[in-house]
Design a protein around this motif. Structure first.
Motif, PDB file in Angstrom:
ATOM      1  N   ASP A   1      -1.129   8.430   9.339  1.00 37.91           N
ATOM      2  CA  ASP A   1      -1.964   9.589   9.648  1.00 37.91           C
ATOM      3  C   ASP A   1      -1.129  10.768  10.130  1.00 37.91           C
ATOM      4  OD1 ASP A   1      -4.561   8.207   9.283  1.00 37.91           O
ATOM      5  OD2 ASP A   1      -3.890   7.036  11.003  1.00 37.91           O
TER       6      ASP A   1
ATOM      7  N   SER B   1      -3.112   2.888  -3.133  1.00 41.85           N
ATOM      8  CA  SER B   1      -3.072   3.108  -1.686  1.00 41.85           C
ATOM      9  C   SER B   1      -3.957   2.159  -0.888  1.00 41.85           C
ATOM     10  CB  SER B   1      -3.479   4.553  -1.367  1.00 41.85           C
ATOM     11  OG  SER B   1      -4.775   4.834  -1.873  1.00 41.85           O
ATOM     12  N   ARG B   2      -4.881   1.465  -1.540  1.00 38.69           N
ATOM     13  CA  ARG B   2      -5.842   0.641  -0.803  1.00 38.69           C
ATOM     14  C   ARG B   2      -5.487  -0.838  -0.893  1.00 38.69           C
ATOM     15  NH1 ARG B   2      -9.080   3.701  -3.950  1.00 38.69           N
ATOM     16  NH2 ARG B   2      -9.794   1.864  -5.087  1.00 38.69           N
ATOM     17  N   THR B   3      -5.422  -1.511   0.235  1.00 33.45           N
ATOM     18  CA  THR B   3      -5.174  -2.949   0.262  1.00 33.45           C
ATOM     19  C   THR B   3      -6.259  -3.671  -0.530  1.00 33.45           C
ATOM     20  OG1 THR B   3      -4.067  -2.858   2.409  1.00 33.45           O
ATOM     21  CG2 THR B   3      -5.007  -4.972   1.750  1.00 33.45           C
TER      22      THR B   3
ATOM     23  N   GLN C   1       5.328   5.344  -0.791  1.00 34.79           N
ATOM     24  CA  GLN C   1       5.002   6.356   0.207  1.00 34.79           C
ATOM     25  C   GLN C   1       4.158   5.651   1.269  1.00 34.79           C
ATOM     26  OE1 GLN C   1       2.895   9.456  -1.846  1.00 34.79           O
ATOM     27  NE2 GLN C   1       4.642  10.068  -3.081  1.00 34.79           N
TER      28      GLN C   1
ATOM     29  N   ASP D   1      -1.682   5.697  -8.473  1.00 36.79           N
ATOM     30  CA  ASP D   1      -1.418   5.797  -7.033  1.00 36.79           C
ATOM     31  C   ASP D   1      -2.204   4.679  -6.370  1.00 36.79           C
ATOM     32  OD1 ASP D   1      -1.130   6.432  -4.382  1.00 36.79           O
ATOM     33  OD2 ASP D   1      -1.527   8.569  -4.623  1.00 36.79           O
TER      34      ASP D   1
ATOM     35  N   HIS E   1       7.623   9.735   2.567  1.00 41.36           N
ATOM     36  CA  HIS E   1       6.845   8.816   3.400  1.00 41.36           C
ATOM     37  C   HIS E   1       5.905   9.535   4.363  1.00 41.36           C
ATOM     38  CE1 HIS E   1       8.867   5.356   1.807  1.00 41.36           C
ATOM     39  NE2 HIS E   1      10.034   5.892   2.063  1.00 41.36           N
TER      40      HIS E   1
ATOM     41  N   PRO F   1       0.841  -1.211   0.000  1.00 38.60           N
ATOM     42  CA  PRO F   1       0.000   0.000   0.000  1.00 38.60           C
ATOM     43  C   PRO F   1       0.871   1.254   0.000  1.00 38.60           C
ATOM     44  CG  PRO F   1      -0.750  -1.564   1.677  1.00 38.60           C
ATOM     45  CD  PRO F   1       0.565  -2.082   1.160  1.00 38.60           C
ATOM     46  N   GLY F   2       0.448   2.253  -0.773  1.00 38.46           N
ATOM     47  CA  GLY F   2       1.220   3.495  -0.867  1.00 38.46           C
ATOM     48  C   GLY F   2       2.171   3.532  -2.041  1.00 38.46           C
TER      49      GLY F   2
ATOM     50  N   ILE G   1       1.744   4.604   4.274  1.00 37.64           N
ATOM     51  CA  ILE G   1       0.435   5.132   4.640  1.00 37.64           C
ATOM     52  C   ILE G   1       0.410   5.396   6.141  1.00 37.64           C
ATOM     53  CG2 ILE G   1      -2.047   4.715   4.579  1.00 37.64           C
ATOM     54  CD1 ILE G   1      -0.804   4.850   1.830  1.00 37.64           C
TER      55      ILE G   1
ATOM     56  N   ARG H   1       1.617  11.763   2.779  1.00 32.96           N
ATOM     57  CA  ARG H   1       0.201  11.428   2.912  1.00 32.96           C
ATOM     58  C   ARG H   1      -0.354  11.753   4.299  1.00 32.96           C
ATOM     59  NH1 ARG H   1      -1.225   7.685  -1.291  1.00 32.96           N
ATOM     60  NH2 ARG H   1       0.595   6.824  -2.323  1.00 32.96           N
ATOM     61  N   CYS H   2       0.511  12.152   5.226  1.00 30.28           N
ATOM     62  CA  CYS H   2       0.082  12.385   6.608  1.00 30.28           C
ATOM     63  C   CYS H   2      -0.799  13.633   6.711  1.00 30.28           C
ATOM     64  CB  CYS H   2       1.284  12.539   7.523  1.00 30.28           C
ATOM     65  SG  CYS H   2       2.280  11.042   7.670  1.00 30.28           S
TER      66      CYS H   2
END
Length: 333
Positions: free
Chosen positions: A166, A114-116, A162, A112, A238, A97-98, A164, A241-242
């Motif tokens: 928060d 990003s989702r499993t 990148q 892009d 990395h 992911p990422g 994932i 995306r935060c």
């Protein structure tokens, strides 16, 4: 180019190619009592495609670095009796992911992921050619030609990772980022009293009640990182995306406000959008001599920011920091 630090691969280049379609067949029906049977050439099979799929168990791009080339299978040729050629097998490219796909030559963003569980067909295989059976006409009942299969496509890609998360922890080496990650979350990064202990990103899960927040710790940023010094700047992707950045500064050092300004300048040199991200300023090592006075100076120097002081040794301020991070990121229920 492949970027590797202590076995952590977050950038590499690969070649992907879809399969070519199989050729249509030139064939005529030949049976014992049918000496002049008509055309019966079958169609070629479709070439295999290139499929990217996102797997939660992958953490780096090491698998891509080792293999480098991902080639789908060509479609099979058609044959007599209108037999269709076999379709080529797809090639799957498994990524964490990422993962970001870019054109190797231009750097243009292509995908892009990003989702499993997400899957995309990046390149489709070439169509199979039509057999001569399709080309019979009242005028030409015995066509001696068939259609070639459509060639597959080849692309050179730059793959970037990148992670994932928060909230991202940024600071100079030895600011206490890894220690904070270890006491706030379930992560166990390497911690030692010397610079650049962290040489690759680490993730940890902060849980407060029913709220979960993923924190990312990256290598320390030093002055001049934008010009290539140190390790941290290359890893700033990395934390792109935060939702929130935590600027960590060591209250055991002199010139604490200047440290924050160095971090601001280096992040701005990497990305103006990243430097403008919502932030918390966190003074670490509050248990050190003179730290409370330096924390007061930090609060005075940045009146527009929320400034918190913490100690990973005594756990002072950790609950307030955890609540602030969960509140700013929203957390996942």
């Amino acid at each position: 180019m492949t970027a590797v630090v202590d076995g952590f691969v977050d950038e590499t280049t690969i070649v992907v190619a879809s399969g070519s379609g199989g050729d249509g067949a030139v064939s005529f029906r030949r049976e014992k009592y049918v000496p002049r049977g008509g055309p019966d050439g079958g169609d070629g099979g479709r070439g295999g495609g290139v499929v990217f799929s996102v797997h939660a168990n992958l953490r780096t791009l090491a698998y891509l670095k080792m293999r480098h080339r991902f080639l789908a299978e060509d479609g099979g040729n058609g044959s007599g009796q209108r037999k269709h050629g076999r379709d080529g097998r797809d090639v799957e490219v498994a990524v964490p992911p990422g993962t970001v796909l870019r054109d190797a030559a231009t750097g243009d963003l292509l995908a892009d992921l990003s989702r499993t569980g997400e899957q995309i067909v990046f390149l489709r295989g070439g169509k199979g050619g039509k057999g001569n059976w399709h080309f019979r006409t009242p005028v030409n009942q015995a066509p001696r030609f068939a259609q070639k299969g459509v060639p597959g496509e080849t692309r050179d890609l730059r793959i970037e990772l990148q992670v994932i998360a928060d909230a991202g922890l940024v600071g100079k080496p030895n600011a206490g980022k890894s220690t904070l990650l270890s006491v706030l979350t379930n992560a166990r990064p390497k911690v030692a009293d010397y610079p650049f202990t962290t040489r690759s990103p680490h993730l940890g899960l902060l849980r407060r009640g029913e709220r979960d927040v993923v924190l990312a710790d990256i290598p320390g940023i030093i002055e001049g990182a934008a010009s290539g010094r140190g390790l941290g700047l290359r890893f700033l992707r990395h934390v792109e995306r935060c939702a929130v950045l935590l600027y960590l500064v060591d209250l055991g050092d002199e010139g604490v406000p200047d440290t924050v300004r160095v971090l601001e300048a280096e992040l701005a040199a990497f990305s103006a959008a990243l430097a403008a991200r919502p932030r918390l300023v966190v003074g670490t090592k509050l248990d050190r001599e003179g730290a409370p006075e330096r924390l007061a100076g930090l609060i005075e120097a940045f009146p527009g920011d929320r400034v918190l002081g913490i100690s990973a040794v005594t756990h002072e301020g950790l609950d307030e920091l955890a609540q602030a991070v969960v509140g700013m990121t929203g957390g996942s229920a």
